[in-house]
Design a protein around this motif. Structure first.
Motif, PDB file in Angstrom:
ATOM      1  N   GLY A   1      -7.064   0.648  -6.750  1.00 42.84           N
ATOM      2  CA  GLY A   1      -6.866   2.077  -6.678  1.00 42.84           C
ATOM      3  C   GLY A   1      -5.548   2.481  -7.301  1.00 42.84           C
ATOM      4  O   GLY A   1      -4.738   3.166  -6.690  1.00 42.84           O
ATOM      5  N   ASP A   2      -5.277   2.010  -8.515  1.00 39.35           N
ATOM      6  CA  ASP A   2      -3.952   2.162  -9.099  1.00 39.35           C
ATOM      7  C   ASP A   2      -3.619   3.601  -9.447  1.00 39.35           C
ATOM      8  O   ASP A   2      -4.468   4.404  -9.772  1.00 39.35           O
ATOM      9  CB  ASP A   2      -3.860   1.324 -10.389  1.00 39.35           C
ATOM     10  CG  ASP A   2      -4.260  -0.107 -10.148  1.00 39.35           C
ATOM     11  OD1 ASP A   2      -3.750  -0.681  -9.177  1.00 39.35           O
ATOM     12  OD2 ASP A   2      -5.085  -0.629 -10.924  1.00 39.35           O
TER      13      ASP A   2
ATOM     14  N   ARG B   1      -2.942   3.464  -2.011  1.00 36.06           N
ATOM     15  CA  ARG B   1      -3.170   2.669  -3.210  1.00 36.06           C
ATOM     16  C   ARG B   1      -2.342   1.393  -3.126  1.00 36.06           C
ATOM     17  O   ARG B   1      -1.205   1.421  -2.661  1.00 36.06           O
ATOM     18  CB  ARG B   1      -2.757   3.451  -4.467  1.00 36.06           C
ATOM     19  CG  ARG B   1      -3.445   4.800  -4.636  1.00 36.06           C
ATOM     20  CD  ARG B   1      -2.724   5.611  -5.695  1.00 36.06           C
ATOM     21  NE  ARG B   1      -3.388   6.855  -6.027  1.00 36.06           N
ATOM     22  CZ  ARG B   1      -3.159   7.998  -5.415  1.00 36.06           C
ATOM     23  NH1 ARG B   1      -2.282   8.052  -4.426  1.00 36.06           N
ATOM     24  NH2 ARG B   1      -3.797   9.099  -5.769  1.00 36.06           N
TER      25      ARG B   1
ATOM     26  N   GLU C   1       0.858  -1.176   0.000  1.00 38.91           N
ATOM     27  CA  GLU C   1       0.000   0.000   0.000  1.00 38.91           C
ATOM     28  C   GLU C   1       0.898   1.231   0.000  1.00 38.91           C
ATOM     29  O   GLU C   1       1.840   1.317   0.789  1.00 38.91           O
ATOM     30  CB  GLU C   1      -0.910  -0.004   1.219  1.00 38.91           C
ATOM     31  CG  GLU C   1      -1.977  -1.089   1.148  1.00 38.91           C
ATOM     32  CD  GLU C   1      -2.906  -1.039   2.344  1.00 38.91           C
ATOM     33  OE1 GLU C   1      -4.063  -0.613   2.168  1.00 38.91           O
ATOM     34  OE2 GLU C   1      -2.477  -1.412   3.437  1.00 38.91           O
TER      35      GLU C   1
ATOM     36  N   ARG D   1      -4.740   9.198   0.742  1.00 35.22           N
ATOM     37  CA  ARG D   1      -5.224   8.127  -0.119  1.00 35.22           C
ATOM     38  C   ARG D   1      -4.147   7.062  -0.291  1.00 35.22           C
ATOM     39  O   ARG D   1      -3.056   7.337  -0.761  1.00 35.22           O
ATOM     40  CB  ARG D   1      -5.620   8.685  -1.491  1.00 35.22           C
ATOM     41  CG  ARG D   1      -6.203   7.622  -2.405  1.00 35.22           C
ATOM     42  CD  ARG D   1      -6.583   8.209  -3.743  1.00 35.22           C
ATOM     43  NE  ARG D   1      -7.054   7.187  -4.654  1.00 35.22           N
ATOM     44  CZ  ARG D   1      -7.283   7.375  -5.937  1.00 35.22           C
ATOM     45  NH1 ARG D   1      -7.080   8.568  -6.456  1.00 35.22           N
ATOM     46  NH2 ARG D   1      -7.694   6.397  -6.703  1.00 35.22           N
TER      47      ARG D   1
ATOM     48  N   PRO E   1       1.384   0.661 -11.383  1.00 32.58           N
ATOM     49  CA  PRO E   1      -0.073   0.480 -11.345  1.00 32.58           C
ATOM     50  C   PRO E   1      -0.458  -0.839 -11.985  1.00 32.58           C
ATOM     51  O   PRO E   1       0.368  -1.508 -12.614  1.00 32.58           O
ATOM     52  CB  PRO E   1      -0.593   1.670 -12.141  1.00 32.58           C
ATOM     53  CG  PRO E   1       0.528   2.022 -13.069  1.00 32.58           C
ATOM     54  CD  PRO E   1       1.801   1.703 -12.331  1.00 32.58           C
TER      55      PRO E   1
END
Length: 486
Positions: A186-187, A21, A9, A19, A36
């Motif tokens: 959530g790339d 990801r 993460e 945020r 990603p």
């Protein structure tokens, strides 16, 4: 060469600091690459063009059942996404395989494989959610029964790059959409690479999570910074060891580059670079900052980032002469502000014309702490041997004069007397005669040589702590020279 990979993460400081990801992290000898999902997919498109399959990645015969054994990594799980399910009148299908993770490394799973069972549990009639839960509940070793469906694999390969419409886009929400099974979510839109050369790496505790699952990373120039979060403390330690170890291995290269950058003119008045590295300085009880420290034969120089030019190398944010700097503590301290790294902290007190500055630093590993503390103590003694003498203006008994403190000759109070061609000596005493030195913390220095004139009071017109620290450094160097513990 990729030495380690897994899903982490990731949070960037800008533009959305809160945020997180899930990204695929690939660690090599000199960089950490964060990718990603579109870039991490095992089979798909790259920059809009079909990506060639890796060597040996040939499709199995369509319709033939196969049993595949997958061993999960420490982080990242299986590394697949699935689509389909009973509610969509489709089998459970592998729609993505994330590069570098367990499924991809096995080389035995393919986009378009229908999952018939997982660890003996039949998924032929499973809903999408049932299949997701069955796959997530698996242990480290997973046994999959699969069958390759060539007629659907080409569709997935043409949509892996992120086509807006999926095969089951008409399904009700949550009924059959593509669900990653421990794959990136959530790339980020672009791949991010952080060079490890002189990279700042720090393990963190973030309230209310006290497991030290966080790692802060910042490039040498300070332009690329991320926070990493992993599943548990042990995994965080493993990733930290790998990142810190790779960065440390590049340190000799950094020192060589700094010496070349300094050239024959040296660095901020010094000639040698003894050590370079990142420290964390505690500014207040809840604010800390990374500082790049360069230790020379005379000074401790602090920077906000790695100097890239000779001008920036000679312009540190702060400079502390070693002869006027004291290491007063190293290791755990009661009430330390550095709660998560208190056993790796050390305190420096630096005498300045305006008073004493106290700096609380921490290293990241015990080897770094011992290296810094040893070099700072040795550096103080070596600076005393190198400098030999310090002179400061003062007032004694109403007379303007100068105090010279010499490593060999001791203390001399004198006045310049050009009319006689030599200084006029008012007092001279060796170190051996000094019984006590003290100060009022404002501008007065007290020296007691046990002589008939009793205690000498010198008005230095500035904070006397600097000269007091220098006297102690000279004494410590003389004791160390005798082979005794200073």
């Amino acid at each position: 060469m990729v030495l380690r990979s897994g899903l982490l993460e990731v949070r960037s400081p800008e533009p959305e600091p809160e945020r997180w990801r899930r990204l695929l992290a690939n660690l090599s000898e000199d960089s950490l690459r964060l990718s990603p999902a579109a870039a991490a997919a095992g089979h798909g498109l790259s920059n809009g063009e079909a990506e060639p399959p890796p060597p040996g990645d040939t499709e199995p015969g369509s319709g033939r059942k196969r049993t595949v054994r997958i061993v999960k990594q420490e982080a990242g799980g299986l590394g697949i996404s699935i689509k389909g399910g009973r509610e969509n009148h489709m089998p459970i299908l592998i729609s993505k395989i994330f590069r570098g993770l367990a499924a991809d490394q096995s080389g035995e799973l393919f986009v378009g494989d229908a999952i018939l069972s997982v660890n003996g549990s039949d998924l032929r009639e499973a809903s999408h959610d049932q299949a997701v839960q069955a796959l997530k509940k698996t242990g480290k070793e997973v046994l999959l029964e699969v069958k390759y469906l060539k007629e659907v694999s080409s569709y997935f390969k043409n949509t892996t790059a992120g086509s807006a419409q999926g095969w089951d886009s008409s399904s009700p929400p949550g009924s059959g959409g593509s669900s990653p099974v421990s794959g990136p979510q959530g790339d980020l839109e672009h791949e991010k690479t952080i060079p490890l050369k002189m990279c700042y790496v720090r393990r963190k505790v973030r309230s209310p999570d006290l497991e030290k699952r966080y790692i802060d990373l910042s490039s040498a120039d300070g332009k690329s910074s991320v926070s990493l979060r992993v599943k548990d403390s042990a995994t965080a330690q493993s990733w930290f060891n790998a990142l810190h170890g790779n960065a440390s291995a590049l340190l000799p290269m950094v020192k060589a580059e700094m010496r070349a950058l300094a050239g024959n003119t040296g660095i901020a008045g010094s000639k040698e670079i003894k050590h370079v590295g990142w420290l964390t300085e505690q500014v207040t009880s809840d604010v800390e900052k990374p500082v790049l420290a360069i230790l020379t034969e005379k000074d401790l120089l602090l920077y906000t980032s790695l100097p890239q030019t000779r001008e920036s190398l000679n312009s540190p944010s702060s400079r502390h002469p070693l002869i006027a700097t004291r290491l007063v503590h190293s290791g755990p301290a009661k009430g330390s502000l550095l709660a998560d790294n208190s056993d790796l902290s050390f305190v420096l007190r630096a005498g300045t014309p305006h008073g004493v500055e106290t700096h609380l630093f921490s290293a990241e590993i015990h080897l770094d702490l011992s290296t810094w503390t040893r070099l700072l103590v040795d550096g103080c003694h070596n600076a005393a041997e190198l400098i030999q003498e310090v002179v400061t203006a003062c007032t004694w008994d109403g007379q303007d004069c100068k105090l010279a403190v010499h490593l060999e000759k001791g203390f001399t109070i004198y006045q310049d007397a050009p009319e006689i061609g030599r200084p006029k000596i008012l007092l001279s005493q060796p170190f051996e005669k000094l019984r006590m030195s003290s100060d009022d913390g404002v501008k007065v220095l007290y020296l007691d040589f046990g002589a008939s004139e009793a205690e000498i009071q010198l008005n230095l017109q500035s904070c006397p702590k600097t000269i007091v620290f220098i006297i102690h450094s000279f004494l410590s160097a003389k004791v160390t020279r005798l082979g005794l513990l200073a």
